[in-house]
Motif scaffolding. Sequence first.
Motif, PDB file in Angstrom:
ATOM      1  N   ASP A  66       4.561   1.691   1.845  1.00 41.61           N
ATOM      2  CA  ASP A  66       5.655   2.621   1.545  1.00 41.61           C
ATOM      3  C   ASP A  66       5.153   4.052   1.603  1.00 41.61           C
ATOM      4  OD1 ASP A  66       7.254   0.482   0.965  1.00 41.61           O
ATOM      5  OD2 ASP A  66       7.101   0.685  -1.226  1.00 41.61           O
ATOM      6  N   LEU A  67       6.034   4.933   2.058  1.00 37.07           N
ATOM      7  CA  LEU A  67       5.762   6.359   1.920  1.00 37.07           C
ATOM      8  C   LEU A  67       6.162   6.731   0.504  1.00 37.07           C
ATOM      9  CD1 LEU A  67       7.320   7.521   5.312  1.00 37.07           C
ATOM     10  CD2 LEU A  67       4.882   7.289   4.777  1.00 37.07           C
ATOM     11  N   VAL A  68       5.273   7.372  -0.233  1.00 36.97           N
ATOM     12  CA  VAL A  68       5.582   7.741  -1.622  1.00 36.97           C
ATOM     13  C   VAL A  68       5.515   9.257  -1.772  1.00 36.97           C
ATOM     14  CG1 VAL A  68       4.955   7.439  -4.052  1.00 36.97           C
ATOM     15  CG2 VAL A  68       4.651   5.546  -2.449  1.00 36.97           C
ATOM     16  N   TRP A  69       6.652   9.860  -1.993  1.00 31.57           N
ATOM     17  CA  TRP A  69       6.765  11.315  -2.171  1.00 31.57           C
ATOM     18  C   TRP A  69       6.043  11.717  -3.459  1.00 31.57           C
ATOM     19  CZ3 TRP A  69       7.256  15.513   0.327  1.00 31.57           C
ATOM     20  CH2 TRP A  69       7.849  16.672  -0.195  1.00 31.57           C
ATOM     21  N   TYR A  70       5.380  12.833  -3.448  1.00 29.75           N
ATOM     22  CA  TYR A  70       4.480  13.198  -4.559  1.00 29.75           C
ATOM     23  C   TYR A  70       5.192  13.338  -5.900  1.00 29.75           C
ATOM     24  CZ  TYR A  70       6.058  18.069  -4.640  1.00 29.75           C
ATOM     25  OH  TYR A  70       6.805  19.201  -4.789  1.00 29.75           O
ATOM     26  N   LYS A  71       6.515  13.474  -5.873  1.00 31.16           N
ATOM     27  CA  LYS A  71       7.229  13.592  -7.147  1.00 31.16           C
ATOM     28  C   LYS A  71       7.676  12.232  -7.658  1.00 31.16           C
ATOM     29  CE  LYS A  71       9.110  18.235  -6.837  1.00 31.16           C
ATOM     30  NZ  LYS A  71      10.320  19.032  -6.562  1.00 31.16           N
ATOM     31  N   ASP A  72       7.555  11.203  -6.808  1.00 36.30           N
ATOM     32  CA  ASP A  72       8.001   9.862  -7.205  1.00 36.30           C
ATOM     33  C   ASP A  72       6.887   9.130  -7.942  1.00 36.30           C
ATOM     34  OD1 ASP A  72      10.415  10.441  -6.079  1.00 36.30           O
ATOM     35  OD2 ASP A  72       9.986   9.442  -4.179  1.00 36.30           O
ATOM     36  N   GLU A  73       7.276   8.002  -8.536  1.00 36.17           N
ATOM     37  CA  GLU A  73       6.321   7.246  -9.335  1.00 36.17           C
ATOM     38  C   GLU A  73       5.452   6.373  -8.444  1.00 36.17           C
ATOM     39  OE1 GLU A  73       6.577   4.857 -13.572  1.00 36.17           O
ATOM     40  OE2 GLU A  73       8.146   4.645 -12.081  1.00 36.17           O
ATOM     41  N   LEU A  74       4.162   6.359  -8.734  1.00 37.14           N
ATOM     42  CA  LEU A  74       3.231   5.533  -7.967  1.00 37.14           C
ATOM     43  C   LEU A  74       2.967   4.271  -8.789  1.00 37.14           C
ATOM     44  CD1 LEU A  74       1.380   5.611  -5.397  1.00 37.14           C
ATOM     45  CD2 LEU A  74      -0.399   6.527  -6.881  1.00 37.14           C
ATOM     46  N   LYS A  75       3.786   3.258  -8.566  1.00 34.65           N
ATOM     47  CA  LYS A  75       3.702   2.073  -9.418  1.00 34.65           C
ATOM     48  C   LYS A  75       3.855   0.809  -8.579  1.00 34.65           C
ATOM     49  CE  LYS A  75       5.118   0.926 -14.089  1.00 34.65           C
ATOM     50  NZ  LYS A  75       6.131   1.057 -15.113  1.00 34.65           N
ATOM     51  N   GLY A  76       3.057  -0.202  -8.894  1.00 34.67           N
ATOM     52  CA  GLY A  76       3.186  -1.486  -8.207  1.00 34.67           C
ATOM     53  C   GLY A  76       2.468  -1.535  -6.868  1.00 34.67           C
ATOM     54  N   TYR A  77       1.511  -0.630  -6.653  1.00 31.29           N
ATOM     55  CA  TYR A  77       0.784  -0.631  -5.378  1.00 31.29           C
ATOM     56  C   TYR A  77      -0.637  -1.153  -5.563  1.00 31.29           C
ATOM     57  CZ  TYR A  77       4.732   1.926  -3.589  1.00 31.29           C
ATOM     58  OH  TYR A  77       6.003   2.274  -3.222  1.00 31.29           O
ATOM     59  N   ASP A  78      -1.170  -1.713  -4.480  1.00 35.46           N
ATOM     60  CA  ASP A  78      -2.512  -2.306  -4.530  1.00 35.46           C
ATOM     61  C   ASP A  78      -3.566  -1.420  -3.878  1.00 35.46           C
ATOM     62  OD1 ASP A  78      -1.557  -4.959  -5.564  1.00 35.46           O
ATOM     63  OD2 ASP A  78      -0.418  -4.830  -3.702  1.00 35.46           O
ATOM     64  N   ILE A 115       0.845  -1.201   0.000  1.00 30.66           N
ATOM     65  CA  ILE A 115       0.000   0.000   0.000  1.00 30.66           C
ATOM     66  C   ILE A 115       0.876   1.246   0.000  1.00 30.66           C
ATOM     67  CG2 ILE A 115      -1.740   1.289   1.333  1.00 30.66           C
ATOM     68  CD1 ILE A 115      -2.843  -1.417   2.218  1.00 30.66           C
ATOM     69  N   ALA A 116       0.467   2.247  -0.777  1.00 32.77           N
ATOM     70  CA  ALA A 116       1.208   3.500  -0.845  1.00 32.77           C
ATOM     71  C   ALA A 116       0.576   4.528   0.087  1.00 32.77           C
ATOM     72  CB  ALA A 116       1.196   4.043  -2.276  1.00 32.77           C
ATOM     73  N   VAL A 117       1.412   5.194   0.855  1.00 34.14           N
ATOM     74  CA  VAL A 117       0.960   6.308   1.684  1.00 34.14           C
ATOM     75  C   VAL A 117       1.588   7.567   1.081  1.00 34.14           C
ATOM     76  CG1 VAL A 117       0.900   7.298   4.007  1.00 34.14           C
ATOM     77  CG2 VAL A 117       0.947   4.799   3.717  1.00 34.14           C
ATOM     78  N   LEU A 118       0.757   8.420   0.491  1.00 36.46           N
ATOM     79  CA  LEU A 118       1.305   9.586  -0.225  1.00 36.46           C
ATOM     80  C   LEU A 118       1.855  10.628   0.745  1.00 36.46           C
ATOM     81  CD1 LEU A 118      -1.226  10.309  -3.117  1.00 36.46           C
ATOM     82  CD2 LEU A 118       0.537   8.553  -2.935  1.00 36.46           C
ATOM     83  N   GLN A 119       2.884  11.306   0.282  1.00 40.67           N
ATOM     84  CA  GLN A 119       3.475  12.391   1.065  1.00 40.67           C
ATOM     85  C   GLN A 119       3.571  13.642   0.207  1.00 40.67           C
ATOM     86  OE1 GLN A 119       7.330  10.560   2.062  1.00 40.67           O
ATOM     87  NE2 GLN A 119       6.833  11.052   4.180  1.00 40.67           N
ATOM     88  N   PHE A 120       2.953  14.702   0.680  1.00 43.59           N
ATOM     89  CA  PHE A 120       3.122  16.015   0.060  1.00 43.59           C
ATOM     90  C   PHE A 120       3.875  16.883   1.065  1.00 43.59           C
ATOM     91  CE2 PHE A 120      -0.811  14.231  -1.621  1.00 43.59           C
ATOM     92  CZ  PHE A 120      -0.627  14.384  -2.980  1.00 43.59           C
ATOM     93  N   GLY A 121       4.373  18.016   0.609  1.00 45.57           N
ATOM     94  CA  GLY A 121       4.957  18.941   1.567  1.00 45.57           C
ATOM     95  C   GLY A 121       3.872  19.346   2.553  1.00 45.57           C
TER      96      GLY A 121
END
Lengths: 230, 83
Positions: A30-42, A3-9
């Motif tokens: 995973d923590l996913v920074w908003y500039k990174d790719e959101l791939k492979g998450y359910d 699961i992705a947990v998005l992170q913005f500033g």
Amino acid sequence: MKIAVLQFGGSNCDYDVQYVLTEAVGVDADLVWYKDELKGYDGVVVPGGFSYGDYLRAGAIAARAPIMNSVRKMADKGLPVVGICNGFQILVESGLLPGALMTNSYPKFRCDRVNLRVDNNTSPFTNSFKKGEVIRIPIAHMEGNYFAQEHTLSELNSQDRVAFRYVDEQGNATSEANPNGSSENIAGILNGQGNILGMMPHPERASENILGSKDGKKIFDSMVDYISSF
Amino acid sequence: MQYHAEVTIGLKSGMLDPEATTIQKALEHLGFPTDSLEMQKRFVIELDAPSRDAAQSQVEEMCRRLLANPVIHNFDIEIEESG
């Protein structure tokens, strides 16, 4: 499953959500920074906080970040997306959920434990609750006053898309139990497909006994069960 | 061509604005009773566009996509040539 947990500033509940998913629920997150790719998450959690300092309107800037296009694509495939507090504000600002979140009717930051009634117990996030069950989850917000036009509200009601309402201990949606002036005491709603949930209360703050309630954990547990059966 | 745009964004009529109500009450405490008080946001934008119509439609698009929330806001745009 991941699961992705998005992170913005300005996100500040990101680590709490990741902790609950990994330590309490027991899935990879995973923590996913908003500039990174959101791939492979359910699944995706858009956590709370004050993204971009609530500049312009709460959630407005984060809602226009390119990563939200990836969230939209995942949601279109039926994968579960949950927005909590500022995450809910981001989801309405991005148009993934209808309505708007406005300044609380009494213009004060409300930080409290509230009672919620589970009005929809068939969604991927709420199916481990009983219909009408009263649960306790904390709120912490200044702009949680859910507003939608009449036709949107009647659509939400007729399609059973109100997930949670603010209620008293007996489960009555009274004006005293409404902490922010939300239309019809609405605390959380679902999209038409039922795989996107936005809610102002913080389930990650009610996911361990030591925090006084584990009611919130059921939302993440249900989401994980849904992904497993996907 | 350079254009100067002024965008005013306010809540649609009939919508409650607790912030404006609080300010109105504070004014009353100061001895300024008022019949109504609305709060608006104003954006002052300089932009380059091939024509006035093009500038107008660019700014309208800005309002629709970011500056205003169409669920709750109305917006008004004034444009003039500058420089």
